[in-house]
Each structure stands twice: as structure tokens, then as C-alpha cells.
Design an enzyme around this catalytic site. Sequence first.
Site, PDB file in Angstrom:
ATOM      1  N   SER A 182     -18.280  24.003  48.762  1.00  0.00           N
ATOM      2  CA  SER A 182     -19.304  23.435  48.384  1.00  0.00           C
ATOM      3  C   SER A 182     -20.346  23.265  49.721  1.00  0.00           C
ATOM      4  O   SER A 182     -19.919  23.713  50.795  1.00  0.00           O
ATOM      5  CB  SER A 182     -19.317  21.919  47.969  1.00  0.00           C
ATOM      6  OG  SER A 182     -20.296  21.259  47.839  1.00  0.00           O
ATOM      7  N   TYR A 214     -15.064  13.789  49.398  1.00  0.00           N
ATOM      8  CA  TYR A 214     -15.461  15.017  48.960  1.00  0.00           C
ATOM      9  C   TYR A 214     -15.892  16.077  50.254  1.00  0.00           C
ATOM     10  O   TYR A 214     -15.443  16.996  50.321  1.00  0.00           O
ATOM     11  CB  TYR A 214     -16.501  14.863  47.980  1.00  0.00           C
ATOM     12  CG  TYR A 214     -16.852  16.110  47.170  1.00  0.00           C
ATOM     13  CD1 TYR A 214     -16.385  16.531  46.092  1.00  0.00           C
ATOM     14  CD2 TYR A 214     -17.969  16.970  47.542  1.00  0.00           C
ATOM     15  CE1 TYR A 214     -16.657  17.713  45.391  1.00  0.00           C
ATOM     16  CE2 TYR A 214     -18.279  17.937  46.887  1.00  0.00           C
ATOM     17  CZ  TYR A 214     -17.830  18.442  45.681  1.00  0.00           C
ATOM     18  OH  TYR A 214     -18.196  19.457  45.104  1.00  0.00           O
TER      19      TYR A 214
HETATM   20  P1  NAD Z   1     -16.479  20.210  36.170  1.00  0.00           P
HETATM   21  O1  NAD Z   1     -16.181  18.802  36.065  1.00  0.00           O
HETATM   22  O2  NAD Z   1     -17.490  20.831  34.889  1.00  0.00           O
HETATM   23  O3  NAD Z   1     -15.149  21.068  36.271  1.00  0.00           O
HETATM   24  C1  NAD Z   1     -13.986  20.574  36.773  1.00  0.00           C
HETATM   25  C2  NAD Z   1     -12.778  21.195  36.262  1.00  0.00           C
HETATM   26  O4  NAD Z   1     -11.477  20.752  37.040  1.00  0.00           O
HETATM   27  C3  NAD Z   1     -12.470  20.850  34.797  1.00  0.00           C
HETATM   28  O5  NAD Z   1     -11.980  21.951  34.017  1.00  0.00           O
HETATM   29  C4  NAD Z   1     -11.598  19.800  34.926  1.00  0.00           C
HETATM   30  O6  NAD Z   1     -10.659  19.668  33.850  1.00  0.00           O
HETATM   31  C5  NAD Z   1     -10.655  20.197  36.187  1.00  0.00           C
HETATM   32  N1  NAD Z   1      -9.953  19.358  36.771  1.00  0.00           N
HETATM   33  C6  NAD Z   1     -10.205  18.102  37.419  1.00  0.00           C
HETATM   34  N2  NAD Z   1      -9.117  17.314  37.552  1.00  0.00           N
HETATM   35  C7  NAD Z   1      -8.079  17.976  37.373  1.00  0.00           C
HETATM   36  C8  NAD Z   1      -6.774  17.977  37.899  1.00  0.00           C
HETATM   37  N3  NAD Z   1      -6.256  16.707  38.204  1.00  0.00           N
HETATM   38  N4  NAD Z   1      -5.996  18.963  37.421  1.00  0.00           N
HETATM   39  C9  NAD Z   1      -6.473  20.052  36.695  1.00  0.00           C
HETATM   40  N5  NAD Z   1      -7.529  20.354  36.413  1.00  0.00           N
HETATM   41  C10 NAD Z   1      -8.704  19.167  36.832  1.00  0.00           C
HETATM   42  O7  NAD Z   1     -17.009  20.447  37.589  1.00  0.00           O
HETATM   43  P2  NAD Z   1     -17.836  21.765  38.189  1.00  0.00           P
HETATM   44  O8  NAD Z   1     -18.962  21.187  38.601  1.00  0.00           O
HETATM   45  O9  NAD Z   1     -17.577  22.921  37.435  1.00  0.00           O
HETATM   46  O10 NAD Z   1     -16.800  21.974  39.349  1.00  0.00           O
HETATM   47  C11 NAD Z   1     -15.895  23.154  39.819  1.00  0.00           C
HETATM   48  C12 NAD Z   1     -15.715  23.155  41.324  1.00  0.00           C
HETATM   49  O11 NAD Z   1     -17.052  23.407  41.953  1.00  0.00           O
HETATM   50  C13 NAD Z   1     -15.256  21.899  41.851  1.00  0.00           C
HETATM   51  O12 NAD Z   1     -14.391  22.276  43.131  1.00  0.00           O
HETATM   52  C14 NAD Z   1     -16.498  21.437  42.631  1.00  0.00           C
HETATM   53  O13 NAD Z   1     -16.250  20.478  43.663  1.00  0.00           O
HETATM   54  C15 NAD Z   1     -17.273  22.558  42.888  1.00  0.00           C
HETATM   55  N6  NAD Z   1     -18.859  22.415  43.021  1.00  0.00           N
HETATM   56  C16 NAD Z   1     -19.554  21.998  42.147  1.00  0.00           C
HETATM   57  C17 NAD Z   1     -21.042  21.870  42.349  1.00  0.00           C
HETATM   58  C18 NAD Z   1     -21.711  21.546  41.388  1.00  0.00           C
HETATM   59  O14 NAD Z   1     -22.995  21.007  41.896  1.00  0.00           O
HETATM   60  N7  NAD Z   1     -21.420  20.949  40.118  1.00  0.00           N
HETATM   61  C19 NAD Z   1     -21.484  22.186  43.716  1.00  0.00           C
HETATM   62  C20 NAD Z   1     -20.639  22.785  44.711  1.00  0.00           C
HETATM   63  C21 NAD Z   1     -19.420  22.767  44.393  1.00  0.00           C
END
Ligand code: NAD
Length: 260
Positions: free
Chosen positions: A142, A155
Site C-alpha cells: 500500500s 495497517y
Molecule cells: P476488500 O475488502 O475488497 O478485499 C479483501 C479480501 O481479503 C476479500 O476477499 C476478503 O474476503 C479477504 N480477507 C479478509 N480477511 C481474510 C482472512 N482472514 N482470510 C482470508 N481472506 C481474507 O479489500 P481490497 O481493497 O481489495 O484490499 C486488497 C488488498 O489491497 C489489501 O491487502 C489491502 O490492504 C490492499 N490495498 C487496498 C487499497 C484500497 O484503497 N482499497 C489501497 C492499498 C492497498
Amino acid sequence: MSKRKVVLVTGSTSGIGLGIAKEFALNGYDIGLNGLGDAAVVEAIKRDIEVNFGAQVFYSDADMAKPNEIERFVKGANDALGAIDVLINNAGVQHVSPVEHFPTDKWDLILAVNLSSAFHMSRLLIPSMRSHNFGRILNIASAHGLVASVNKSAYVAAKHGLIGFTKAVALEVADSGVTCNAICPGWVETPLVSSQVDALSVEKSISKEDVIRDVILARQPTQKFVQIDQIAALALFLASDKASSITGSSYSIDGGWTAH
Ligand code: NAD
């Protein structure tokens, strides 16, 4: 016919992970899908990828906070799909709170899912990748792996840790055709962000549109959300043969956030 390549994507039932899984399926990979969610919804996602992209899909509901369940995911995927070429450590959770009030169970969960699961997945897959002289490990970190924000101590710590882990693994596997890199997105419109928008709207008594414009996208000079397909395209390139000299690196895709 040669075997299709195989990618495992943790946390791929939603958001960025699902977008990455679909992009890889479209480009000839079989998919190890993982994540939480309603069984019927997940089954529909699995069918969609199988039917629309002709990929073989193995799904596991393994909880990425639990090492024994992570082992179950890897074993099941190996049995169903064969050797794993690409690992994408994407599962992530968030909790927002001042450090002195941060619930200790939330701290433990964020560290387990966002950081330790990448260690467990990597340690389980590296031996096979080494033996095939090919492997790609991509850690979805991130902008918060590079800079901090208030109220996100767990985080930020996990994502900074993930970038350090990326570099350490890259050095260890550098002689074996295996690379390890991190992708650092800025704000992406997914359920992980929607829940923060909802909470900030209540906390600041302003509309969700105002939260998005004045709080969220104020960080991002492009003033636009990063798109999931842009992250997926970068992941696909980093998984390719042409990216064999890229290792130990972190790629920002954040609309200029960390250029400040
Ligand atoms: P999201 O909530 O849409 O998806 C998260 C996924 O992780 C889901 O499929 C969920 O079921 C799974 N998950 C959560 N806890 C879990 C567990 N204990 N075991 C197995 N699966 C689990 O979120 P996203 O925004 O798509 O995030 C995906 C990645 O991208 C994350 O690592 C997040 O930190 C990173 N990220 C997101 C953003 C953003 O702005 N959305 C920015 C930077 C980084």
C-alpha cells in the site's frame, strides 16, 4: 498441450484480489481463489471465472490469520492445479483507531492477515518454485507501506513490514529464477475503503461525496481513485518472463500520493 500456469491469490473474493484473479484467468492462468464471504456468492464468482475465462479454479475458504488453514489452502491448490507459478499475497483488513485505544485483537488480526500470511504462503511455496527454477511472488502492500497516516498504526506497521519482507525474500531467492516484489496502491474504491468512507461521513457529519473529495482523494494529486484493472495489469507484467530482472522492488500506483 503444455500445462497452464497457476496463480494463487489470497483474498480474491472481492476488490483488488478478484480483479487480479480475473486478469490472470483472461491471460491463460488457472486460479487458486481464496477469501471470506457468503458461500453462494463465492460459488458464483468461481463459476464466472471458469465459464467466462476458461480457467480451472480451485477455491479455499482458508482463514489467512491461521497458519494451519494457510497450509490447507496450499495443499488443496497443489492437489487440484499442480505446481504453483505465481503467488499474490493480497488478503488484507483494516481497522482505524488511535494507537492508545487500538483494540489488541484488531492489532493481532491485521498483523496476521496483512503480514504473517505472506510469510506462511511464501515459505510453503518457495521450495517448489526453486525446484522449477521459476516463481513470482507479489505482495500487495500500500502507499501505507511507504508513508503513514494517523489512526492506522497496525495497517501501516504491517504494510511497512511487508515491504521489508519483500526485499528479504528477493535476496534469498535471487539465484533461483524466483522474484519477489511489492505493489503499493493508493486509494482504490473497494469494500475496504467504502467502510472507511461511511465511518468518516458519520464522524465528520459530512456527505460521503464530501469525504471522498475532501478527505480521501485530497491525498491523491490525480484526484481519482486508482482502478483495479490498472493494478491487475501491473501484477500481470511483474509475473511475466520479461520482469525477470525486477526483484526486491516496490511499485507505487497511487496517483502521485507518495510523490509529496
Ligand atoms: P476488500 O475488502 O475488497 O478485499 C479483501 C479480501 O481479503 C476479500 O476477499 C476478503 O474476503 C479477504 N480477507 C479478509 N480477511 C481474510 C482472512 N482472514 N482470510 C482470508 N481472506 C481474507 O479489500 P481490497 O481493497 O481489495 O484490499 C486488497 C488488498 O489491497 C489489501 O491487502 C489491502 O490492504 C490492499 N490495498 C487496498 C487499497 C484500497 O484503497 N482499497 C489501497 C492499498 C492497498
